[in-house]
Structure formats: C-alpha cells, structure tokens
Design a protein around this motif. Sequence first.
Motif, short mmCIF file in Angstrom:
data_model
loop_
_atom_site.label_atom_id
_atom_site.label_comp_id
_atom_site.label_asym_id
_atom_site.label_seq_id
_atom_site.Cartn_x
_atom_site.Cartn_y
_atom_site.Cartn_z
N GLY A 141 0.78 -1.23 0.00
CA GLY A 141 0.00 0.00 0.00
C GLY A 141 0.81 1.28 0.00
N HIS A 142 2.12 1.18 -0.20
CA HIS A 142 2.93 2.39 -0.28
C HIS A 142 3.02 2.85 -1.72
CE1 HIS A 142 3.80 1.89 3.90
NE2 HIS A 142 4.25 0.67 3.69
N HIS A 143 3.40 4.10 -1.92
CA HIS A 143 3.48 4.68 -3.26
C HIS A 143 4.95 4.81 -3.65
CE1 HIS A 143 -0.74 5.58 -2.82
NE2 HIS A 143 -0.48 6.13 -1.65
N ILE A 144 5.29 4.30 -4.82
CA ILE A 144 6.67 4.38 -5.29
C ILE A 144 6.81 5.64 -6.14
CG2 ILE A 144 8.49 3.20 -6.58
CD1 ILE A 144 7.56 1.78 -3.97
N ALA A 145 7.79 6.47 -5.81
CA ALA A 145 7.99 7.75 -6.48
C ALA A 145 9.21 7.72 -7.38
CB ALA A 145 8.15 8.86 -5.44
N ASN A 146 9.22 8.61 -8.38
CA ASN A 146 10.39 8.78 -9.25
C ASN A 146 11.39 9.74 -8.64
OD1 ASN A 146 9.33 7.08 -11.22
ND2 ASN A 146 8.15 8.75 -12.12
N ALA A 147 10.91 10.63 -7.79
CA ALA A 147 11.80 11.61 -7.15
C ALA A 147 11.13 12.12 -5.88
CB ALA A 147 12.08 12.76 -8.09
N ILE A 148 11.96 12.42 -4.89
CA ILE A 148 11.49 13.07 -3.66
C ILE A 148 12.50 14.17 -3.38
CG2 ILE A 148 11.05 12.83 -1.20
CD1 ILE A 148 10.41 9.88 -1.67
N GLU A 149 12.02 15.40 -3.28
CA GLU A 149 12.94 16.52 -3.11
C GLU A 149 13.78 16.38 -1.83
OE1 GLU A 149 12.55 21.28 -2.74
OE2 GLU A 149 11.42 20.30 -4.36
N LYS A 150 13.11 16.20 -0.71
CA LYS A 150 13.83 16.03 0.56
C LYS A 150 13.06 15.01 1.40
CE LYS A 150 15.84 18.34 4.45
NZ LYS A 150 15.65 19.36 5.45
N PRO A 151 13.50 13.73 1.38
CA PRO A 151 12.75 12.70 2.12
C PRO A 151 12.85 12.91 3.63
CG PRO A 151 14.80 11.81 1.27
CD PRO A 151 14.70 13.20 0.73
N ASP A 152 11.83 12.43 4.32
CA ASP A 152 11.84 12.47 5.79
C ASP A 152 12.88 11.51 6.35
OD1 ASP A 152 9.62 14.22 5.74
OD2 ASP A 152 8.23 12.53 5.68
N LEU A 153 13.18 10.43 5.61
CA LEU A 153 14.09 9.39 6.09
C LEU A 153 14.79 8.75 4.91
CD1 LEU A 153 15.03 7.49 8.48
CD2 LEU A 153 13.10 6.03 7.84
N VAL A 154 16.08 8.49 5.05
CA VAL A 154 16.83 7.73 4.04
C VAL A 154 17.28 6.43 4.69
CG1 VAL A 154 18.86 7.67 2.53
CG2 VAL A 154 17.64 9.83 2.88
N ILE A 155 17.02 5.32 4.00
CA ILE A 155 17.42 4.00 4.49
C ILE A 155 18.44 3.44 3.51
CG2 ILE A 155 16.66 1.65 5.04
CD1 ILE A 155 13.83 2.86 5.51
N TYR A 156 19.59 3.09 4.01
CA TYR A 156 20.64 2.52 3.17
C TYR A 156 20.63 1.00 3.31
CZ TYR A 156 22.31 7.31 2.99
OH TYR A 156 22.41 8.66 2.80
N MET A 157 20.70 0.30 2.19
CA MET A 157 20.66 -1.16 2.21
C MET A 157 22.04 -1.78 2.42
SD MET A 157 17.50 -1.94 1.87
CE MET A 157 17.61 -3.67 1.54
N ASP A 158 23.05 -0.96 2.69
CA ASP A 158 24.41 -1.49 2.85
C ASP A 158 24.84 -1.64 4.31
OD1 ASP A 158 24.74 1.15 3.60
OD2 ASP A 158 26.14 1.65 1.99
N GLY A 159 23.88 -1.52 5.24
CA GLY A 159 24.21 -1.73 6.65
C GLY A 159 24.91 -0.56 7.31
#
Length: 191
Positions: A141-159
């Motif tokens: 139920g989330h929306h996938i975007a092409n761009a977000i100017e300034k996200p509230d949170l960044v999650i890195y998949m590299d640990g």
Amino acid sequence: MIEFINNMDTLRNELYNNSRDIIKLLEERREIAGKIGECKVAGGLKIRNREREIEILKSLSYDHFTEFVLNLLFEFSINYEVLNRNSADSVKYSRILNGVKYIEYRSERDNLIFLLSRILNPGTVVLCDYHEISKILISAGHHIANAIEKPDLVIYMDGRENQEIIIKDGSMLISENFLASKANIYTVEIQ
C-alpha cells in the motif's frame, strides 16, 4: 426495482456468508502454516520454500486470479510467521550501537522488507530503485515515487551505521528514535 433490490440483498448475503467461510478457512490455514513454520525453525530450515510454492501453483492455479490469490497466501503466511516470531521480543531493545537503542529483527531480506512496509506509515511515498523491494512496498500500500525533493528518512541497504533503520545480512535494526518520530515520516528514500 423491488426485484432488483431483493436480488442485491440476496447476493450481498451470499457474499457475506462466503467471506465469513473464507476467513474461517484462512484462520485454520494460518494455524497449520504456523506449525509448519515451527517445524522449519526447529529443523534449521529457511521459512520460504519457493520450490514447494511452485508445486502448489502448478497443481492448484488454473487462471491468473487463482495464481494471484495463492501468491498472496504464500506471502502473508510467511510474513505473518516472521512478524509473530519477532513480536515476542519486539518490546525490548536488543541492540545498542553508539549509544542508540535498536530493536533487532532477523530474517530473510524479503521478509525484513515486508516487515519494514508494515512499520512505515500507511501510504508512505517511497523512492526506491530496487525493483524487488519496490514490488513488496507497493503491494503493502505504499506509493513508489520517481523523485522526492527532501525525504523524511533515508534507508541505506548497505548496513550503514548511525541510521534510524539499518538493514544488512539478514537483520534489520530499528531505532527507538525512529519509533518515537515515525508519525512524522511520510516520505522515504531507500538506497
């Protein structure tokens, strides 16, 4: 007109009774799947067995609708088991890194992403270039975007450490800071 309304009422009652029966069967299926999950954990096996899923799909699916429903059943059974297993420990913080308290979840990556999708606010907008992750998030139920100017949170998949959410090698850490502020997080970028 009265006949139309009577037909609608009859059909709605049939649909209601059918839905009630389906829910009862789903509850029974969940219990059986939970027992299978316990056996797998005790035997040191992976929760997901894609070969078995393919066998079931081949024997039971005869159209796209049935295949879709079966795949949903597989996903919900697996992820319910993961959530259920982790919920017993989820109240306590199990890791402290650099003074930050985290709850740790351990599972296969897809299950962790599904769990993350349940932790994020409903309808969160997500910028994500990983196709397999996008599929899981959009199905939740989330929306996938092409761009977000300034996200509230960044999650890195590299640990990467010192983050609100750390995902690496079959584990996901969620900080108490994130849980305290998650009500304000509606745009997320996953890198």
